[in-house]
Design a protein around this motif. Structure first.
Motif, short mmCIF file in Angstrom:
data_model
loop_
_atom_site.label_atom_id
_atom_site.label_comp_id
_atom_site.label_asym_id
_atom_site.label_seq_id
_atom_site.Cartn_x
_atom_site.Cartn_y
_atom_site.Cartn_z
N PHE A 53 -12.51 16.70 -63.61
CA PHE A 53 -13.12 15.95 -62.54
C PHE A 53 -12.38 15.83 -61.24
N HIS A 54 -10.91 15.44 -61.74
CA HIS A 54 -10.25 15.39 -60.40
C HIS A 54 -9.96 16.71 -59.84
N ALA A 55 -10.10 17.77 -60.44
CA ALA A 55 -10.15 19.22 -59.87
C ALA A 55 -11.46 19.35 -58.93
N PHE A 56 -12.47 18.91 -59.73
CA PHE A 56 -13.71 19.02 -58.77
C PHE A 56 -14.00 18.16 -57.56
N LYS A 57 -13.45 16.96 -57.72
CA LYS A 57 -13.52 16.29 -56.47
C LYS A 57 -12.67 16.88 -55.43
N ALA A 58 -11.51 17.16 -55.72
CA ALA A 58 -10.57 17.85 -54.92
C ALA A 58 -11.09 19.08 -54.09
N GLU B 232 -14.94 10.57 -49.88
CA GLU B 232 -14.42 10.35 -50.92
C GLU B 232 -15.07 8.88 -51.71
N THR B 233 -15.53 7.97 -51.09
CA THR B 233 -15.96 6.67 -51.82
C THR B 233 -17.07 7.03 -52.57
N ILE B 234 -17.95 8.00 -52.78
CA ILE B 234 -19.14 8.18 -53.67
C ILE B 234 -18.76 8.71 -54.58
N PHE B 235 -17.52 9.16 -54.93
CA PHE B 235 -17.19 9.69 -56.44
C PHE B 235 -16.95 8.57 -57.48
N GLN B 236 -17.51 8.88 -58.61
CA GLN B 236 -17.39 8.10 -59.86
C GLN B 236 -15.52 7.99 -60.26
N ASN B 237 -15.25 6.52 -60.58
CA ASN B 237 -13.93 6.44 -61.12
C ASN B 237 -13.73 7.41 -62.54
N PRO B 238 -12.63 8.26 -62.41
CA PRO B 238 -12.79 9.17 -63.62
C PRO B 238 -12.44 8.44 -65.06
N SER B 239 -11.97 7.16 -64.76
CA SER B 239 -11.68 6.37 -66.19
C SER B 239 -13.08 5.84 -66.68
N LYS B 240 -14.15 5.96 -66.02
CA LYS B 240 -15.23 5.24 -66.35
C LYS B 240 -16.54 6.40 -66.47
N LEU B 241 -15.99 7.62 -66.44
CA LEU B 241 -17.05 8.77 -66.66
C LEU B 241 -17.95 8.30 -68.08
N HIS B 242 -19.06 8.38 -68.05
CA HIS B 242 -19.85 8.16 -69.19
C HIS B 242 -21.33 8.66 -69.25
N PHE C 74 -24.51 -2.13 -71.57
CA PHE C 74 -25.07 -0.66 -71.76
C PHE C 74 -24.73 -0.15 -72.55
N LEU C 75 -25.56 0.65 -73.63
CA LEU C 75 -24.90 1.61 -74.52
C LEU C 75 -24.38 2.83 -74.00
N SER C 76 -23.14 3.26 -74.28
CA SER C 76 -22.66 4.41 -73.60
C SER C 76 -21.92 5.45 -74.48
N PHE C 77 -21.89 6.53 -74.28
CA PHE C 77 -21.01 7.62 -74.76
C PHE C 77 -20.16 7.84 -73.83
N ALA C 78 -18.54 7.39 -74.06
CA ALA C 78 -17.50 7.61 -72.86
C ALA C 78 -17.14 9.22 -72.95
N LEU C 79 -17.25 9.44 -71.60
CA LEU C 79 -16.66 10.91 -71.37
C LEU C 79 -15.41 11.00 -70.48
N SER C 80 -14.50 9.86 -70.70
CA SER C 80 -13.41 9.56 -69.93
C SER C 80 -12.14 10.37 -70.91
N ASP C 81 -12.41 11.43 -71.35
CA ASP C 81 -11.33 12.15 -72.30
C ASP C 81 -10.37 12.77 -71.06
N PRO C 82 -8.99 12.84 -71.46
CA PRO C 82 -8.21 13.54 -70.44
C PRO C 82 -8.47 14.77 -69.99
N GLN C 83 -9.10 15.58 -70.80
CA GLN C 83 -9.35 17.16 -70.41
C GLN C 83 -10.47 16.89 -69.41
N ILE C 84 -11.59 16.08 -69.56
CA ILE C 84 -12.74 15.82 -68.70
C ILE C 84 -12.22 15.13 -67.08
N GLN C 85 -11.20 14.14 -67.44
CA GLN C 85 -10.79 13.59 -66.29
C GLN C 85 -10.04 14.48 -65.39
N GLU C 86 -9.33 15.34 -66.06
CA GLU C 86 -8.66 16.66 -65.37
C GLU C 86 -9.52 17.41 -64.63
#
Length: 356
Positions: free
Chosen positions: A154-159, A173-183, A140-152
């Motif tokens: 996302f972690h806060a959002f999930k918590a 917890e199982t239905i959350f995206q893997n933060p390293s693969k946000l896109h 798939f063609l993708s724009f990666a969103l796995s920037d450290p600031q976005i990951q941080e």
């Protein structure tokens, strides 16, 4: 089907009209992979006309046409006990030679008449197209969103969601995206061998000048703020996504995504599914509940939608509707490989184009 507006099939830049005669149910069991290709008819003005998209050579014995076909599709041309190939050969008065299963190569069609060879080639390509559409996407063609600031963010959002909304139906917890693969998914492709992957990479590189024009050779500053859901009922949600916008409020990213899809559709490498790309960054997806390796395919109405346990997103939307995940500079588009991981935790890239 609206007979005045039949579905169209693009094969190597030529448009064929698809006339559905009956609704076939396709199902693979053991070696029972034969399906009567006459259940669906395709036509241009007449399928027996010489098709200029085929490279047909004249030989001492007549005419010859070689078609590149991924080996995974051979069985659909052969059919159960060879019935599909026999019927094609009988109907077109040609001979169809297919490599051994698993050996990448060409299907070679020979015959005494050029029009017959062209007709057989057209029918083989239409049959391939029909079954290719039933294959799960591989890239798939993708724009990666796995920037450290976005990951941080996302972690806060999930918590916070798990802390405040875990009692809501279906939220865990199982239905959350893997933060390293946000896109952001631009579009999906079915690439069945290395040659097709290389072709897709070449087409992505051909798009480089369009990207340079849209970005002026600079990264695009993005902000990821707010969440939204896909379906109509916030109490029964399968996909919750983060909204992404350019900080200058322009539509350059949307234009780029739309034109990328158009570029790949015109090359026959992608099937058009929407009038325009819905840019979204999935943060919660019920597909992950049963399969943590599942991939977001870009929107509703896709495969694997059955047997999903939806979740109640009303409190999440009320509490976090304008949640700010962060901002970053987007600098590339990638041809990502499904079910893969690189050294950063993101999807392995088969090819990419930088904005700078």
């Amino acid at each position: 089907m609206d007979v005045l507006r039949p579905a169209l099939v693009n094969i190597n830049g030529r448009i064929y009209r698809r006339n559905a005669i009956k609704d076939e149910h396709y199902e693979e069991e053991e070696d029972d992979f034969y399906h009567d290709e006459r259940g669906t008819e395709y036509e241009e003005s007449a399928t027996d006309e010489v098709c200029e998209s085929h490279s047909i050579e004249q030989t001492d014995n007549g005419f010859r046409c070689a078609i590149e076909v991924p080996s995974v599709l051979y069985k659909y041309i052969i059919g159960k006990k060879g019935e599909t190939r026999k019927r094609l050969e009988t109907d077109t008065k040609t001979s169809i030679n297919i490599p051994k299963q698993g050996v990448e190569g060409q299907i070679v069609i020979t015959g005494s008449q050029k029009s017959a060879v062209s007709s057989a080639a057209t029918r083989v390509e239409v049959l391939m197209d029909s079954f290719r559409r039933k294959q799960p996407f591989t890239h798939f063609l993708s724009f990666a969103l796995s920037d450290p600031q976005i990951q941080e963010g996302f972690h806060a959002f999930k918590a916070k969601v798990l802390e405040q909304c875990s009692q809501d139906n279906g939220v865990d917890e199982t239905i959350f995206q893997n933060p390293s693969k946000l896109h952001l998914t631009v579009g999906t492709l079915v690439l069945l061998n290395d040659a097709e992957v290389n072709k897709a990479c070449d087409h992505l590189q051909e798009f480089r000048h369009v990207i340079k024009d849209l970005t002026e050779g600079k990264p695009l500053p993005l902000e990821v703020t707010g969440i939204e859901y896909m379906n109509d009922d916030p109490a029964m949600v399968d996909i919750l996504y983060a909204k992404v916008n350019l900080k200058d409020h322009s539509d350059r990213l949307q234009v780029m995504a739309n034109r990328l899809v158009e570029h790949f559709v015109s090359a026959g490498l992608m099937f058009r599914e929407w009038d325009k790309v819905k840019l979204h960054g999935t943060v919660m997806n019920t597909l992950f509940r049963k399969d943590s390796t599942a991939e977001d395919s870009g929107g509703p109405g896709r495969k694997n939608m059955r047997d999903r346990e939806a979740f109640d997103a009303r409190n999440i939307l009320k509490t976090f509707g304008s949640y700010r995940f962060g901002e970053f500079d987007l600098s590339s588009v990638q041809l990502s490989q499904r079910y893969s991981t690189d050294c950063t935790g993101y999807y392995s890239s088969a090819g990419s184009v930088s904005f700078t």
